[in-house]
Design a protein around this motif. Structure first.
Motif, PDB file in Angstrom:
ATOM      1  N   SER A 130       3.602 -39.542 -33.383  1.00 23.00           N
ATOM      2  CA  SER A 130       2.727 -39.735 -32.590  1.00 23.00           C
ATOM      3  C   SER A 130       2.433 -41.366 -31.097  1.00 23.00           C
ATOM      4  CB  SER A 130       1.012 -39.990 -32.759  1.00 23.00           C
ATOM      5  OG  SER A 130       1.459 -41.611 -33.515  1.00 23.00           O
ATOM      6  N   ASP A 131       3.402 -40.955 -29.866  1.00 24.25           N
ATOM      7  CA  ASP A 131       3.849 -41.776 -28.944  1.00 24.25           C
ATOM      8  C   ASP A 131       3.281 -41.303 -28.676  1.00 24.25           C
ATOM      9  OD1 ASP A 131       5.749 -40.154 -28.480  1.00 24.25           O
ATOM     10  OD2 ASP A 131       6.878 -40.993 -28.432  1.00 24.25           O
ATOM     11  N   SER A 132       2.930 -42.290 -26.814  1.00 26.47           N
ATOM     12  CA  SER A 132       2.129 -42.165 -25.692  1.00 26.47           C
ATOM     13  C   SER A 132       1.708 -40.769 -25.657  1.00 26.47           C
ATOM     14  CB  SER A 132       1.219 -42.729 -25.278  1.00 26.47           C
ATOM     15  OG  SER A 132       2.880 -43.715 -24.763  1.00 26.47           O
ATOM     16  N   GLU A 133       3.839 -40.453 -25.475  1.00 23.41           N
ATOM     17  CA  GLU A 133       4.178 -39.958 -24.307  1.00 23.41           C
ATOM     18  C   GLU A 133       3.861 -38.136 -25.228  1.00 23.41           C
ATOM     19  OE1 GLU A 133       8.593 -39.807 -24.216  1.00 23.41           O
ATOM     20  OE2 GLU A 133       8.407 -41.722 -22.909  1.00 23.41           O
ATOM     21  N   THR A 134       3.945 -38.351 -26.433  1.00 22.92           N
ATOM     22  CA  THR A 134       4.088 -36.919 -27.474  1.00 22.92           C
ATOM     23  C   THR A 134       2.419 -36.576 -26.941  1.00 22.92           C
ATOM     24  OG1 THR A 134       5.462 -37.306 -28.164  1.00 22.92           O
ATOM     25  CG2 THR A 134       4.421 -35.966 -30.219  1.00 22.92           C
ATOM     26  N   ALA A 135       1.663 -37.621 -27.341  1.00 24.17           N
ATOM     27  CA  ALA A 135      -0.086 -37.992 -27.697  1.00 24.17           C
ATOM     28  C   ALA A 135      -0.488 -36.755 -26.180  1.00 24.17           C
ATOM     29  CB  ALA A 135      -0.776 -38.696 -27.729  1.00 24.17           C
ATOM     30  N   SER A 164      10.776 -32.369 -21.525  1.00 28.44           N
ATOM     31  CA  SER A 164      11.782 -33.594 -21.839  1.00 28.44           C
ATOM     32  C   SER A 164      11.125 -34.185 -20.244  1.00 28.44           C
ATOM     33  CB  SER A 164      13.150 -33.444 -21.426  1.00 28.44           C
ATOM     34  OG  SER A 164      13.638 -32.686 -22.527  1.00 28.44           O
ATOM     35  N   LYS A 165      11.081 -35.670 -20.763  1.00 25.30           N
ATOM     36  CA  LYS A 165      10.803 -37.282 -19.661  1.00 25.30           C
ATOM     37  C   LYS A 165      11.960 -36.893 -18.352  1.00 25.30           C
ATOM     38  CE  LYS A 165       9.735 -41.308 -19.378  1.00 25.30           C
ATOM     39  NZ  LYS A 165       8.824 -42.907 -20.081  1.00 25.30           N
ATOM     40  N   GLU A 166      11.081 -37.461 -17.552  1.00 27.32           N
ATOM     41  CA  GLU A 166      12.696 -36.556 -15.920  1.00 27.32           C
ATOM     42  C   GLU A 166      13.482 -38.337 -16.475  1.00 27.32           C
ATOM     43  OE1 GLU A 166      11.544 -35.943 -11.273  1.00 27.32           O
ATOM     44  OE2 GLU A 166      10.268 -34.655 -12.722  1.00 27.32           O
ATOM     45  N   HIS A 167      14.284 -37.539 -15.969  1.00 25.07           N
ATOM     46  CA  HIS A 167      15.595 -38.290 -16.187  1.00 25.07           C
ATOM     47  C   HIS A 167      15.317 -39.834 -15.061  1.00 25.07           C
ATOM     48  CE1 HIS A 167      19.909 -40.531 -16.169  1.00 25.07           C
ATOM     49  NE2 HIS A 167      19.467 -40.233 -15.314  1.00 25.07           N
ATOM     50  N   GLU A 168      15.200 -40.802 -14.857  1.00 20.29           N
ATOM     51  CA  GLU A 168      15.077 -42.382 -13.873  1.00 20.29           C
ATOM     52  C   GLU A 168      16.615 -42.397 -13.650  1.00 20.29           C
ATOM     53  OE1 GLU A 168      11.982 -45.247 -15.106  1.00 20.29           O
ATOM     54  OE2 GLU A 168      11.147 -43.559 -16.515  1.00 20.29           O
ATOM     55  N   GLU A 169      16.631 -42.526 -12.375  1.00 19.57           N
ATOM     56  CA  GLU A 169      17.144 -43.324 -11.573  1.00 19.57           C
ATOM     57  C   GLU A 169      17.790 -44.903 -11.433  1.00 19.57           C
ATOM     58  OE1 GLU A 169      20.816 -42.136 -10.912  1.00 19.57           O
ATOM     59  OE2 GLU A 169      20.102 -39.971 -12.476  1.00 19.57           O
ATOM     60  N   VAL A 225       2.619 -41.178 -12.134  1.00 16.43           N
ATOM     61  CA  VAL A 225       3.497 -39.983 -13.287  1.00 16.43           C
ATOM     62  C   VAL A 225       1.800 -39.452 -13.455  1.00 16.43           C
ATOM     63  CG1 VAL A 225       4.670 -40.070 -15.181  1.00 16.43           C
ATOM     64  CG2 VAL A 225       5.552 -41.926 -13.708  1.00 16.43           C
ATOM     65  N   GLU A 226       1.655 -38.695 -13.661  1.00 16.10           N
ATOM     66  CA  GLU A 226       0.637 -38.299 -14.326  1.00 16.10           C
ATOM     67  C   GLU A 226       1.062 -36.917 -15.129  1.00 16.10           C
ATOM     68  OE1 GLU A 226      -2.060 -36.950 -11.234  1.00 16.10           O
ATOM     69  OE2 GLU A 226      -2.540 -39.011 -10.882  1.00 16.10           O
ATOM     70  N   ARG A 227       2.136 -35.841 -14.832  1.00 11.47           N
ATOM     71  CA  ARG A 227       2.171 -34.996 -15.137  1.00 11.47           C
ATOM     72  C   ARG A 227       3.049 -35.740 -16.898  1.00 11.47           C
ATOM     73  NH1 ARG A 227       6.597 -31.358 -13.525  1.00 11.47           N
ATOM     74  NH2 ARG A 227       8.121 -33.386 -13.403  1.00 11.47           N
ATOM     75  N   SER A 228       2.833 -35.252 -17.774  1.00  9.73           N
ATOM     76  CA  SER A 228       2.519 -35.576 -19.203  1.00  9.73           C
ATOM     77  C   SER A 228       4.270 -34.606 -19.724  1.00  9.73           C
ATOM     78  CB  SER A 228       1.885 -34.920 -20.490  1.00  9.73           C
ATOM     79  OG  SER A 228       1.563 -33.424 -20.349  1.00  9.73           O
ATOM     80  N   SER A 229       4.552 -35.882 -20.759  1.00  7.70           N
ATOM     81  CA  SER A 229       5.854 -35.168 -21.022  1.00  7.70           C
ATOM     82  C   SER A 229       6.166 -35.213 -23.261  1.00  7.70           C
ATOM     83  CB  SER A 229       7.130 -36.207 -20.583  1.00  7.70           C
ATOM     84  OG  SER A 229       7.423 -37.209 -21.335  1.00  7.70           O
ATOM     85  N   GLY A 230       6.389 -34.343 -23.946  1.00  7.47           N
ATOM     86  CA  GLY A 230       6.886 -34.569 -24.954  1.00  7.47           C
ATOM     87  C   GLY A 230       7.049 -33.168 -25.953  1.00  7.47           C
ATOM     88  N   ARG A 231       6.053 -33.246 -27.433  1.00  5.78           N
ATOM     89  CA  ARG A 231       6.198 -31.913 -28.177  1.00  5.78           C
ATOM     90  C   ARG A 231       5.017 -31.968 -28.637  1.00  5.78           C
ATOM     91  NH1 ARG A 231      10.437 -34.999 -31.818  1.00  5.78           N
ATOM     92  NH2 ARG A 231       8.956 -36.888 -31.389  1.00  5.78           N
ATOM     93  N   PHE A 232       4.540 -30.298 -28.149  1.00 10.61           N
ATOM     94  CA  PHE A 232       3.216 -29.792 -29.015  1.00 10.61           C
ATOM     95  C   PHE A 232       3.574 -29.321 -29.875  1.00 10.61           C
ATOM     96  CE2 PHE A 232       4.839 -26.778 -25.965  1.00 10.61           C
ATOM     97  CZ  PHE A 232       4.441 -25.540 -26.381  1.00 10.61           C
ATOM     98  N   LEU A 233       3.065 -28.433 -30.439  1.00 10.64           N
ATOM     99  CA  LEU A 233       2.639 -27.638 -31.581  1.00 10.64           C
ATOM    100  C   LEU A 233       1.509 -27.332 -32.246  1.00 10.64           C
ATOM    101  CD1 LEU A 233       4.243 -26.828 -34.580  1.00 10.64           C
ATOM    102  CD2 LEU A 233       3.462 -28.842 -35.546  1.00 10.64           C
ATOM    103  N   ARG A 234       1.393 -26.134 -32.374  1.00 11.08           N
ATOM    104  CA  ARG A 234      -0.129 -25.247 -32.501  1.00 11.08           C
ATOM    105  C   ARG A 234       0.195 -24.380 -33.582  1.00 11.08           C
ATOM    106  NH1 ARG A 234      -4.056 -25.800 -29.013  1.00 11.08           N
ATOM    107  NH2 ARG A 234      -5.157 -25.174 -30.593  1.00 11.08           N
TER     108      ARG A 234
END
Length: 156
Positions: free
Chosen positions: A39-44, A91-96, A104-113
């Protein structure tokens, strides 16, 4: 005044994991009785993938919005013969080093239902397809068994 059903209303077939102790200092690091999803903020931000479930005369149909995901990034599994599990990861977008982000509004992370399938579901015949960011999982239903009616001849 009409009532609109809430999307997060209690659903007896939904098996989403919920930890009531999430965020408390005694936490869920082994001390909780409830299973955890990281439950990090990206996953949430992406954890609550929206899924519609409708029943037709022939099947149960699940539709999940998974914009930006490829079919290789989504998994559809049947657990214990009657639990449909839909999961994936964006996946989180690769940062150069020279990139300068303004928003940054698009979310990244995992989901499980997870959904417990009704008894009339044919779990061994599930089909899944993905088109335009929408995953469609079709679970055929068994035909309703008609009672075997046998006429009895009346004598006398």
């Amino acid at each position: 005044m009409s009532l609109i059903p809430r999307a997060n209303a209690f659903d007896p077939f939904s098996l989403d994991l919920w930890d009531p102790f999430q965020g408390f200092p005694f936490g869920s690091s082994g001390g909780s009785l409830f299973p955890r999803i990281p439950s990090d903020s990206e996953t949430a931000a992406f954890a609550g993938a929206r899924i519609d479930w409708k029943e037709t005369p022939e099947a149960h149909v699940f539709k999940a919005d998974v914009p930006g995901l490829k079919k290789e990034e989504v998994k559809v599994e049947v657990e214990d013969g009657n639990v449909l599990q839909i999961s994936g990861e964006r996946s989180k977008e690769h940062e150069e080093k020279n990139d300068r982000w303004h928003r940054v509004e698009r979310s990244s992370g995992r989901f499980l239902r997870r959904f417990r399938l009704p008894e009339n579901a044919k779990a061994e015949q599930i089909k899944a397809s993905m088109e335009n960011g929408v995953l469609t999982v079709t679970v055929p239903k068994e035909e309703a068994k008609r009672p075997d009616v046998k006429p009895v001849q009346i004598t006398g």
